[in-house]
Enzyme design. Sequence first.
Site, PDB file in Angstrom:
ATOM      1  N   GLU A 578       1.084  -1.562   0.228  1.00 20.28           N
ATOM      2  CA  GLU A 578      -0.037   0.079   0.498  1.00 20.28           C
ATOM      3  C   GLU A 578       0.634   1.518  -0.247  1.00 20.28           C
ATOM      4  OE1 GLU A 578      -2.595  -0.041   3.093  1.00 20.28           O
ATOM      5  OE2 GLU A 578      -4.015   2.193   2.852  1.00 20.28           O
ATOM      6  N   ASN A 633      -4.884   5.415  -2.114  1.00 20.59           N
ATOM      7  CA  ASN A 633      -5.074   5.827  -1.434  1.00 20.59           C
ATOM      8  C   ASN A 633      -6.435   6.877  -1.781  1.00 20.59           C
ATOM      9  OD1 ASN A 633      -5.700   4.430   1.250  1.00 20.59           O
ATOM     10  ND2 ASN A 633      -3.958   5.260   1.357  1.00 20.59           N
ATOM     11  N   GLU A 665      -7.585   2.167  -3.376  1.00 18.55           N
ATOM     12  CA  GLU A 665      -8.746   2.411  -2.084  1.00 18.55           C
ATOM     13  C   GLU A 665      -9.741   3.396  -1.505  1.00 18.55           C
ATOM     14  OE1 GLU A 665      -6.014   1.042   1.267  1.00 18.55           O
ATOM     15  OE2 GLU A 665      -5.269  -0.318   0.397  1.00 18.55           O
ATOM     16  N   ASP A 695     -12.002   0.653   2.000  1.00 20.14           N
ATOM     17  CA  ASP A 695     -11.038   0.879   2.777  1.00 20.14           C
ATOM     18  C   ASP A 695     -11.517   0.739   4.386  1.00 20.14           C
ATOM     19  OD1 ASP A 695      -8.562   0.823   4.125  1.00 20.14           O
ATOM     20  OD2 ASP A 695      -7.763   3.091   3.649  1.00 20.14           O
ATOM     21  N   GLU A 752      -6.236  -5.365   8.368  1.00 20.70           N
ATOM     22  CA  GLU A 752      -4.988  -4.181   9.273  1.00 20.70           C
ATOM     23  C   GLU A 752      -4.642  -4.007  10.155  1.00 20.70           C
ATOM     24  OE1 GLU A 752      -6.027  -0.469   6.358  1.00 20.70           O
ATOM     25  OE2 GLU A 752      -7.185  -0.219   7.670  1.00 20.70           O
TER      26      GLU A 752
HETATM   27  P1  C2E Z   1      -5.617   4.146   5.923  1.00 17.40           P
HETATM   28  O1  C2E Z   1      -5.087   3.882   4.188  1.00 17.40           O
HETATM   29  O2  C2E Z   1      -6.163   3.145   6.373  1.00 17.40           O
HETATM   30  O3  C2E Z   1      -3.347   3.508   6.013  1.00 17.40           O
HETATM   31  C1  C2E Z   1      -3.041   2.439   6.934  1.00 17.40           C
HETATM   32  C2  C2E Z   1      -2.807   3.167   7.660  1.00 17.40           C
HETATM   33  O4  C2E Z   1      -2.356   2.680   8.706  1.00 17.40           O
HETATM   34  C3  C2E Z   1      -1.424   4.108   7.793  1.00 17.40           C
HETATM   35  O5  C2E Z   1      -1.557   4.960   8.073  1.00 17.40           O
HETATM   36  C4  C2E Z   1      -0.321   3.093   8.638  1.00 17.40           C
HETATM   37  O6  C2E Z   1       1.294   3.662   8.563  1.00 17.40           O
HETATM   38  C5  C2E Z   1      -1.099   2.839   9.801  1.00 17.40           C
HETATM   39  N1  C2E Z   1      -0.176   0.571   9.904  1.00 17.40           N
HETATM   40  C6  C2E Z   1      -0.070  -0.052   9.478  1.00 17.40           C
HETATM   41  N2  C2E Z   1      -0.470  -1.406  10.142  1.00 17.40           N
HETATM   42  C7  C2E Z   1      -0.246  -0.562  11.408  1.00 17.40           C
HETATM   43  C8  C2E Z   1       0.112  -1.356  12.621  1.00 17.40           C
HETATM   44  O7  C2E Z   1      -0.563  -2.622  12.554  1.00 17.40           O
HETATM   45  N3  C2E Z   1      -0.087  -0.370  13.317  1.00 17.40           N
HETATM   46  C9  C2E Z   1      -1.136   0.762  13.072  1.00 17.40           C
HETATM   47  N4  C2E Z   1      -1.225   1.385  14.963  1.00 17.40           N
HETATM   48  N5  C2E Z   1      -1.012   1.556  12.704  1.00 17.40           N
HETATM   49  C10 C2E Z   1      -0.500   1.096  11.043  1.00 17.40           C
HETATM   50  P2  C2E Z   1      -0.654   6.523   7.942  1.00 17.40           P
HETATM   51  O8  C2E Z   1       0.690   6.139   6.773  1.00 17.40           O
HETATM   52  O9  C2E Z   1      -0.937   6.956   9.011  1.00 17.40           O
HETATM   53  O10 C2E Z   1      -1.955   7.066   7.273  1.00 17.40           O
HETATM   54  C11 C2E Z   1      -2.710   7.150   6.831  1.00 17.40           C
HETATM   55  C12 C2E Z   1      -4.239   7.776   6.844  1.00 17.40           C
HETATM   56  O11 C2E Z   1      -3.678   8.250   5.613  1.00 17.40           O
HETATM   57  C13 C2E Z   1      -4.083   6.329   5.674  1.00 17.40           C
HETATM   58  O12 C2E Z   1      -4.812   5.883   6.531  1.00 17.40           O
HETATM   59  C14 C2E Z   1      -4.599   7.130   4.728  1.00 17.40           C
HETATM   60  O13 C2E Z   1      -6.431   7.117   4.788  1.00 17.40           O
HETATM   61  C15 C2E Z   1      -4.671   8.208   4.802  1.00 17.40           C
HETATM   62  N6  C2E Z   1      -3.123   8.719   3.866  1.00 17.40           N
HETATM   63  C16 C2E Z   1      -2.050   7.987   3.284  1.00 17.40           C
HETATM   64  N7  C2E Z   1      -1.637   8.340   2.757  1.00 17.40           N
HETATM   65  C17 C2E Z   1      -2.262   8.313   1.726  1.00 17.40           C
HETATM   66  C18 C2E Z   1      -2.445   9.441   0.066  1.00 17.40           C
HETATM   67  O14 C2E Z   1      -1.418   9.091  -1.014  1.00 17.40           O
HETATM   68  N8  C2E Z   1      -3.714   9.405  -0.498  1.00 17.40           N
HETATM   69  C19 C2E Z   1      -4.338   9.754   0.322  1.00 17.40           C
HETATM   70  N9  C2E Z   1      -6.092   9.796   0.563  1.00 17.40           N
HETATM   71  N10 C2E Z   1      -4.713   9.432   1.421  1.00 17.40           N
HETATM   72  C20 C2E Z   1      -3.804   8.955   2.346  1.00 17.40           C
HETATM   73 CA    CA Z   2      -5.982   2.893   3.007  1.00 17.12          CA
HETATM   74 CA    CA Z   3      -7.821   1.820   5.699  1.00 14.04          CA
END
Ligand code: C2E
Ligand code: CA
Ligand code: CA
Length: 824
Positions: A578, A633, A665, A695, A752
Amino acid sequence: MHNHLRHSLVAQILDCIVDAHDRHTMLLAALVCAVGIYASIAIARHAARSSGAVRIRWGSTSVLSSGCTAWATHFIVLLAYQPNMRVAFEPVLTAISLTCAVVGIGGGVVVSLSSRRGPRQFAAGVIIGVGVAALHYVGQSAYLVQGTIRWDLTLVIPSIIVSLPIFGFSMMAIASRNRTWQTCAAPLMLLGIAILHFCGMAAMTLQQDPSIEFPSDAVAPQTITPIVAGISLALIALAFLGWRFDLAATARIRQDRKRLRDLADVALEGLLITQNNIIIAANRSIERLSGLKQDDLTGSEVSRLLPALELTTLLENEEREANLIGVDGIIVPVRVLRSTVPLGHSVQTVIAVRDQRERLRTEEKMRRLAFADPLTGLPNRTKFTELLERHTCTERRTDQGLAILLIDLDSFKIVNDTLGHAVGDAVLQDVSIRLSTLVKDRGIVARLGGDEFVVMLTGDVSDVSAFDIASKVVEQLGARPFDIDGRTIHIGASVGLALFPEDGGDPSSLLRNADLAMYLAKSEGKGTVRRFEKILHERLQERQSLEAGLRIALSSGQLEVHYQPLVDAASGRITSAEALVRWRHPSLGLIAPATFISLAEETGLIVPLGTFVLKTACAEAATWPPEIGLAVNLSPAQFHDKSIASIVASAIEDAHLLPQRLEVEVTEGVLLADTGATLETLNRLRSMGVRVSMDDFGTGYSSLSYLRRFPFDRLKIDRSFVRGIPSDAESVAIARAIITMSTCLGLLVTVEGVETAEQYAFAVSEGCTSIQGYYISRPMRAEAFAAFLIAWNNQAPPNPSTGRKIAEKSIVLHHSDLRSVLNW
Ligand code: C2E
Ligand code: CA
Ligand code: CA
């Protein structure tokens, strides 16, 4: 007079009048004089009414007739004089006397017509006087007796000196506009004539002398009498003619007036025809306006209807506001316009009266509309600002409390977009009713625009009571759904609270700070109340600098994409990754997306940001082994952009990536609005070969029905359900149910946020498709991921539960960390 001389002058004159004149002849003289004067005036009036040659003809006739009147009167009086001796008339002088009268009067009239001014009229009078004096004294010189005539010059000269100014004043009186002056004109004229005549007669002393012979051409009284009689008859005829002229003119005026009245009656405007401040006629509109009958009005003064209107100061065609007093004293606001209309030979003043009630009502309505919100009837922003200003002024004096509750509806935009503006309007109306009912007389409710309302609490307001009401507002709008046309609609409200003067010393800062507080309430999960705090200012500034920073980040390459692997539950191999965006801030380090994604969504920056991630990730994935997929995403804002399918298409094309390797997603929020377009986009992406996953399943508003309606390929069970596994039975049950259900629906399932071996084992045993989480690896930079992928998949046989690699611990600054850095 006779032969003896009297001492008293007055007695002399009186004697002359009483003793020496035949009464009947005197009466006849008076009659001829009166008829002649009437004839002259009536004919003169007719001349004044006519124009051109007719006017000159009748004007000269009038002059001639007045000359003849004077002459005939004079000679009748002379004939009435009985001096007890034979008398005769000298014919030439007699004729000259008539000429003198006609020329004098004619000259006087010409001078009088040349100008209305006083001195000119006086001069005209004097000229007429000279004519009349000449008539008298020349006429008397034509008077022959059988004896000698001695003239007493002490009477002749003063009679002329006194009478001339009297004629002058008489003419001034005729030309004057003053009514009483005007009525003096005729008596003055008669006085002048009488003085000349009787003084002249009294000044004559006759001495009988039978030796004296009359000249051969002398005319006997018997001869002159028929001439005088003839002239008198002509005067009578002329008087009759003048009378007919007057009658015709009066009839014409009456007809004109009737026509004017008929015309006035069809006018919408009230019309008053007046002369000298007296109402001559009023039209029907005046009747309607005043409730008074036309007949009651005619003859009364204008001031009866329009008491405060000073007609004398009202200029021609000048409009003025006034009050009309109608029946029972009702006051009608009107506008009056004065104009003069010639009617016959007189001039009348017409006062047009326009009813202003309708205009004033419309103005009042416009004024109200300008200050009220047409949808809810509440005061609008302009009016509210005015009220707030007034209240802050009085509050400052009375030292009472004042609070501002700034209310913004949550999810109103979705209602408007999905259910239409009519439903949105109905919700806003309901909201206004609920707010007004809640606030009652404790303050004022206003609509600032859109879905933004404001309440100003006044009177005895404390921070506790204001907070209490604000909470009730949230409860009223959030807890009870709105019922619009049988539809149940849930919205909520976020309230920002600011108290005066603590939270803002003037209206604009008070409103601004309430707005800030509201903004905070929104950002902290909506459906809450926040009071303004000074720190909010700083937060706003940080937010603003964050926005500016994000723009720079986009253009100067501070954004980078990290990748988190997904492991296939059955084989334990990495099958995809991802893409997750990060912001490498020059001074703050790596910033997590939670900090800036929502800001990017609000500001629209999400579209260029998302495109950047998409392109970068596709290009990166193209370097991976062909069996490894990529998940990107898409935020709702991107998804609702009509060109999203073509953006995706061009990204995979540019990267030479097979569409089957890409998965997008989307969160449940995407499905909330505009279902038709959403479905179309989903279908277009899938027809390209791109897969779509849902998602964060289970956190939003989605129901199972969405899963049937929208063609998803995969569900990602949200972290929040995984966290409790395996200890929390409920989480276990939910996760298990979702996995079972998805399998039944033929959907792939990803679990996830798997952080522990137990969670990993649970996911595998429950039969999910793939697993993602820190237990496998944190998201990492592209190069790290490429290395991790090779290392992981080359493990043989991979046994994730035992032989897993230690995930790279990338240093990611999360929202909470950033808060401490920024001292939030
Ligand atoms: P998401 O799409 O649900 O992405 C998964 C988030 O969960 C990611 O946080 C990831 O680092 C985190 N994660 C994965 N495994 C674990 C785990 O075992 N424990 C915990 N506590 N967290 C875990 P991240 O990278 O901080 O991203 C947060 C959100 O920001 C994403 O949730 C997504 O909704 C958004 N996002 C990130 N990148 C993009 C992007 O390029 N475009 C868009 N539109 N949204 C993005
Ligand atoms: Ca996602
Ligand atoms: Ca997610």
